[in-house]
Scaffold this motif. Structure first.
Motif, PDB file in Angstrom:
ATOM      1  N   TRP A   1      -0.930  11.401   4.285  1.00 25.35           N
ATOM      2  CA  TRP A   1       0.371  11.854   3.576  1.00 25.35           C
ATOM      3  C   TRP A   1       1.267  10.900   4.002  1.00 25.35           C
ATOM      4  O   TRP A   1       1.556  10.535   5.126  1.00 25.35           O
ATOM      5  CB  TRP A   1       0.567  13.359   3.562  1.00 25.35           C
ATOM      6  N   HIS A   2       2.571  10.801   3.151  1.00 26.34           N
ATOM      7  CA  HIS A   2       3.470   9.824   3.332  1.00 26.34           C
ATOM      8  C   HIS A   2       4.454  10.163   2.671  1.00 26.34           C
ATOM      9  O   HIS A   2       4.645  11.033   1.928  1.00 26.34           O
ATOM     10  CB  HIS A   2       2.794   8.637   2.991  1.00 26.34           C
ATOM     11  N   VAL A   3       5.792   9.425   2.755  1.00 32.34           N
ATOM     12  CA  VAL A   3       6.760   9.101   2.080  1.00 32.34           C
ATOM     13  C   VAL A   3       7.085   7.957   1.670  1.00 32.34           C
ATOM     14  O   VAL A   3       6.897   7.051   2.522  1.00 32.34           O
ATOM     15  CB  VAL A   3       7.924   9.744   2.568  1.00 32.34           C
ATOM     16  N   TRP A   4       7.728   7.687   0.492  1.00 33.45           N
ATOM     17  CA  TRP A   4       8.023   6.194   0.168  1.00 33.45           C
ATOM     18  C   TRP A   4       9.773   6.271   0.464  1.00 33.45           C
ATOM     19  O   TRP A   4      10.561   7.115  -0.107  1.00 33.45           O
ATOM     20  CB  TRP A   4       7.918   5.965  -1.298  1.00 33.45           C
ATOM     21  N   HIS A   5      10.201   5.241   1.184  1.00 30.19           N
ATOM     22  CA  HIS A   5      11.586   5.375   1.521  1.00 30.19           C
ATOM     23  C   HIS A   5      12.085   3.893   1.788  1.00 30.19           C
ATOM     24  O   HIS A   5      11.268   3.052   2.575  1.00 30.19           O
ATOM     25  CB  HIS A   5      11.792   6.208   2.598  1.00 30.19           C
ATOM     26  N   GLU A   6      12.882   3.451   1.318  1.00 29.19           N
ATOM     27  CA  GLU A   6      13.633   2.033   1.313  1.00 29.19           C
ATOM     28  C   GLU A   6      12.596   0.969   1.348  1.00 29.19           C
ATOM     29  O   GLU A   6      12.533   0.096   2.228  1.00 29.19           O
ATOM     30  CB  GLU A   6      14.407   1.992   2.364  1.00 29.19           C
ATOM     31  N   GLY A   7      11.635   0.967   0.137  1.00 30.59           N
ATOM     32  CA  GLY A   7      10.791  -0.109  -0.012  1.00 30.59           C
ATOM     33  C   GLY A   7       9.563   0.102   0.837  1.00 30.59           C
ATOM     34  O   GLY A   7       8.679  -1.259   0.767  1.00 30.59           O
ATOM     35  N   ALA A   8       9.122   0.889   1.405  1.00 30.94           N
ATOM     36  CA  ALA A   8       8.048   1.044   2.073  1.00 30.94           C
ATOM     37  C   ALA A   8       7.443   2.616   2.458  1.00 30.94           C
ATOM     38  O   ALA A   8       8.198   3.377   1.974  1.00 30.94           O
ATOM     39  CB  ALA A   8       8.137   0.283   3.693  1.00 30.94           C
ATOM     40  N   ALA A   9       6.207   2.564   2.789  1.00 32.15           N
ATOM     41  CA  ALA A   9       5.746   3.834   3.050  1.00 32.15           C
ATOM     42  C   ALA A   9       5.665   4.124   4.511  1.00 32.15           C
ATOM     43  O   ALA A   9       5.171   3.191   5.301  1.00 32.15           O
ATOM     44  CB  ALA A   9       4.139   3.845   2.472  1.00 32.15           C
ATOM     45  N   TYR A  10       6.158   5.510   4.749  1.00 32.41           N
ATOM     46  CA  TYR A  10       6.275   5.820   6.060  1.00 32.41           C
ATOM     47  C   TYR A  10       5.190   6.833   6.401  1.00 32.41           C
ATOM     48  O   TYR A  10       4.948   7.782   5.412  1.00 32.41           O
ATOM     49  CB  TYR A  10       7.557   6.477   6.329  1.00 32.41           C
ATOM     50  N   LEU A  11       4.693   6.853   7.513  1.00 33.63           N
ATOM     51  CA  LEU A  11       3.741   7.929   8.037  1.00 33.63           C
ATOM     52  C   LEU A  11       3.961   8.301   9.467  1.00 33.63           C
ATOM     53  O   LEU A  11       4.591   7.789  10.113  1.00 33.63           O
ATOM     54  CB  LEU A  11       2.289   7.281   8.183  1.00 33.63           C
ATOM     55  N   VAL A  12       3.636   9.781   9.955  1.00 33.40           N
ATOM     56  CA  VAL A  12       3.839  10.284  11.026  1.00 33.40           C
ATOM     57  C   VAL A  12       2.371  10.781  11.329  1.00 33.40           C
ATOM     58  O   VAL A  12       1.555  11.477  10.611  1.00 33.40           O
ATOM     59  CB  VAL A  12       4.900  11.222  10.966  1.00 33.40           C
ATOM     60  N   GLY A  13       1.956  10.588  12.635  1.00 35.66           N
ATOM     61  CA  GLY A  13       0.657  11.053  13.250  1.00 35.66           C
ATOM     62  C   GLY A  13       0.374  10.573  14.330  1.00 35.66           C
ATOM     63  O   GLY A  13       1.288  10.365  15.110  1.00 35.66           O
TER      64      GLY A  13
ATOM     65  N   GLU B   1      16.700   3.225  11.721  1.00 35.37           N
ATOM     66  CA  GLU B   1      15.498   3.335  10.588  1.00 35.37           C
ATOM     67  C   GLU B   1      14.560   4.603  11.198  1.00 35.37           C
ATOM     68  O   GLU B   1      14.092   5.253  10.174  1.00 35.37           O
ATOM     69  CB  GLU B   1      14.733   2.112  10.989  1.00 35.37           C
ATOM     70  N   TRP B   2      14.292   4.758  12.182  1.00 34.29           N
ATOM     71  CA  TRP B   2      13.380   5.969  12.624  1.00 34.29           C
ATOM     72  C   TRP B   2      14.040   7.191  11.979  1.00 34.29           C
ATOM     73  O   TRP B   2      13.346   8.099  11.571  1.00 34.29           O
ATOM     74  CB  TRP B   2      13.042   5.841  14.106  1.00 34.29           C
ATOM     75  N   GLU B   3      15.269   7.485  12.500  1.00 37.03           N
ATOM     76  CA  GLU B   3      15.938   8.691  12.021  1.00 37.03           C
ATOM     77  C   GLU B   3      15.900   8.846  10.572  1.00 37.03           C
ATOM     78  O   GLU B   3      15.580  10.098  10.049  1.00 37.03           O
ATOM     79  CB  GLU B   3      17.488   8.636  12.530  1.00 37.03           C
ATOM     80  N   ALA B   4      16.067   7.864   9.528  1.00 36.93           N
ATOM     81  CA  ALA B   4      16.139   7.661   8.368  1.00 36.93           C
ATOM     82  C   ALA B   4      14.596   8.227   7.786  1.00 36.93           C
ATOM     83  O   ALA B   4      14.628   9.331   6.868  1.00 36.93           O
ATOM     84  CB  ALA B   4      16.571   6.426   7.677  1.00 36.93           C
ATOM     85  N   ALA B   5      13.825   7.689   8.204  1.00 37.89           N
ATOM     86  CA  ALA B   5      12.315   7.774   8.010  1.00 37.89           C
ATOM     87  C   ALA B   5      12.001   9.302   8.315  1.00 37.89           C
ATOM     88  O   ALA B   5      11.317  10.071   7.470  1.00 37.89           O
ATOM     89  CB  ALA B   5      11.619   6.983   8.692  1.00 37.89           C
ATOM     90  N   VAL B   6      12.561   9.758   9.427  1.00 40.86           N
ATOM     91  CA  VAL B   6      11.733  11.173  10.105  1.00 40.86           C
ATOM     92  C   VAL B   6      12.537  12.086   9.178  1.00 40.86           C
ATOM     93  O   VAL B   6      12.067  13.223   8.732  1.00 40.86           O
ATOM     94  CB  VAL B   6      12.223  11.413  11.569  1.00 40.86           C
ATOM     95  N   GLY B   7      13.780  11.606   8.603  1.00 40.80           N
ATOM     96  CA  GLY B   7      14.631  12.685   7.609  1.00 40.80           C
ATOM     97  C   GLY B   7      13.694  12.965   6.626  1.00 40.80           C
ATOM     98  O   GLY B   7      13.564  14.201   6.011  1.00 40.80           O
ATOM     99  N   GLU B   8      13.302  12.017   6.028  1.00 40.37           N
ATOM    100  CA  GLU B   8      12.553  11.806   4.582  1.00 40.37           C
ATOM    101  C   GLU B   8      11.070  12.704   4.731  1.00 40.37           C
ATOM    102  O   GLU B   8      10.665  13.674   4.340  1.00 40.37           O
ATOM    103  CB  GLU B   8      12.220  10.791   4.168  1.00 40.37           C
ATOM    104  N   LEU B   9      10.509  12.267   5.953  1.00 42.52           N
ATOM    105  CA  LEU B   9       9.130  12.743   6.363  1.00 42.52           C
ATOM    106  C   LEU B   9       9.097  14.348   6.766  1.00 42.52           C
ATOM    107  O   LEU B   9       8.499  15.438   6.171  1.00 42.52           O
ATOM    108  CB  LEU B   9       8.543  12.083   7.761  1.00 42.52           C
ATOM    109  N   ARG B  10      10.222  14.568   7.402  1.00 41.27           N
ATOM    110  CA  ARG B  10      10.488  16.297   7.879  1.00 41.27           C
ATOM    111  C   ARG B  10      10.709  17.174   6.491  1.00 41.27           C
ATOM    112  O   ARG B  10       9.971  18.161   6.303  1.00 41.27           O
ATOM    113  CB  ARG B  10      11.826  16.211   8.410  1.00 41.27           C
ATOM    114  N   ASN B  11      11.141  16.553   5.478  1.00 38.83           N
ATOM    115  CA  ASN B  11      11.328  17.148   4.134  1.00 38.83           C
ATOM    116  C   ASN B  11      10.236  17.440   3.381  1.00 38.83           C
ATOM    117  O   ASN B  11      10.060  18.438   2.664  1.00 38.83           O
ATOM    118  CB  ASN B  11      12.451  16.532   3.152  1.00 38.83           C
ATOM    119  N   LYS B  12       9.254  16.481   3.626  1.00 36.88           N
ATOM    120  CA  LYS B  12       7.813  16.472   2.973  1.00 36.88           C
ATOM    121  C   LYS B  12       6.920  17.087   3.834  1.00 36.88           C
ATOM    122  O   LYS B  12       5.770  17.621   3.233  1.00 36.88           O
ATOM    123  CB  LYS B  12       7.328  15.270   2.640  1.00 36.88           C
TER     124      LYS B  12
END
Length: 173
Positions: free
Chosen positions: A37-49, A96-107
């Motif tokens: 699972w991922h989020v699309w944010h600012e032109g890229a796919a972000y993953l956490v795992g 960059e990490w904080e912005a991505a984690v904000g999006e990932l956290r919502n999903k």
């Protein structure tokens, strides 16, 4: 087959829209592909795992490596587009990490520690950014089916001794 230069804006739009709408992407590093699972944010796919309670990443996903990403249709589950990604790992607590984690956290669904999740991710997990590179709109003809990855999870157990009698009795009544 790679995309023609003239079609690059259309291919980028296809990658972005398909990846945004798909709940999962299949990512291959150096080993077998895994659905993530991922989020699309600012032109890229972000993953956490790669941490306790989070999705395991496929082997070979390291900062500076490349990965093969296949995006499926949310409706039918079939392949829509495949692309090569450059993998980067933003430093924990960077902008960059904080912005991505904000999006990932919502999903992130069903998180046991929603309030403390970003701190846990910074300590115990990895956040990766997959930046699209080469886009392949022509997909292989074969199924690309692979054997399931090894797992300790199982659903097979011996049939209880009384079950055949119960099933047989249920058909008569």
């Amino acid at each position: 087959m790679t995309a023609a230069v003239a079609d690059a804006p259309l291919d980028r739009a296809l990658v972005e829209e398909a990846t945004k709408k798909s709940g999962l992407v299949w990512v291959r590093g150096t080993g077998p592909a895994r659905p993530l699972w991922h989020v699309w944010h600012e032109g890229a796919a972000y993953l956490v795992g790669d941490g306790p309670g989070e999705q395991p990443f496929p082997a070979g996903l390291t900062d500076g490596s490349t990965a093969e990403v296949t995006v499926r249709s949310k409706d039918k589950g079939g392949r829509l587009v495949a692309w090569t990604a450059t993998v980067t790992e933003p430093a924990p607590h960077s902008e960059e990490w904080e912005a991505a984690v904000g999006e990932l956290r919502n999903k992130r669904l069903n998180a046991p520690d929603a309030e403390r999740m970003p701190e846990r991710w910074a300590r115990e997990c990895r956040v990766l950014r997959l930046v699209p590179g080469e886009v392949r709109t022509r997909l292989p003809d074969g199924s690309l089916a692979a054997a399931p990855l090894p797992t300790p999870a199982t659903t097979r157990r011996p049939v209880p001794a009384g079950l055949p009698r119960l099933l047989k009795r249920g058909r008569k009544g």
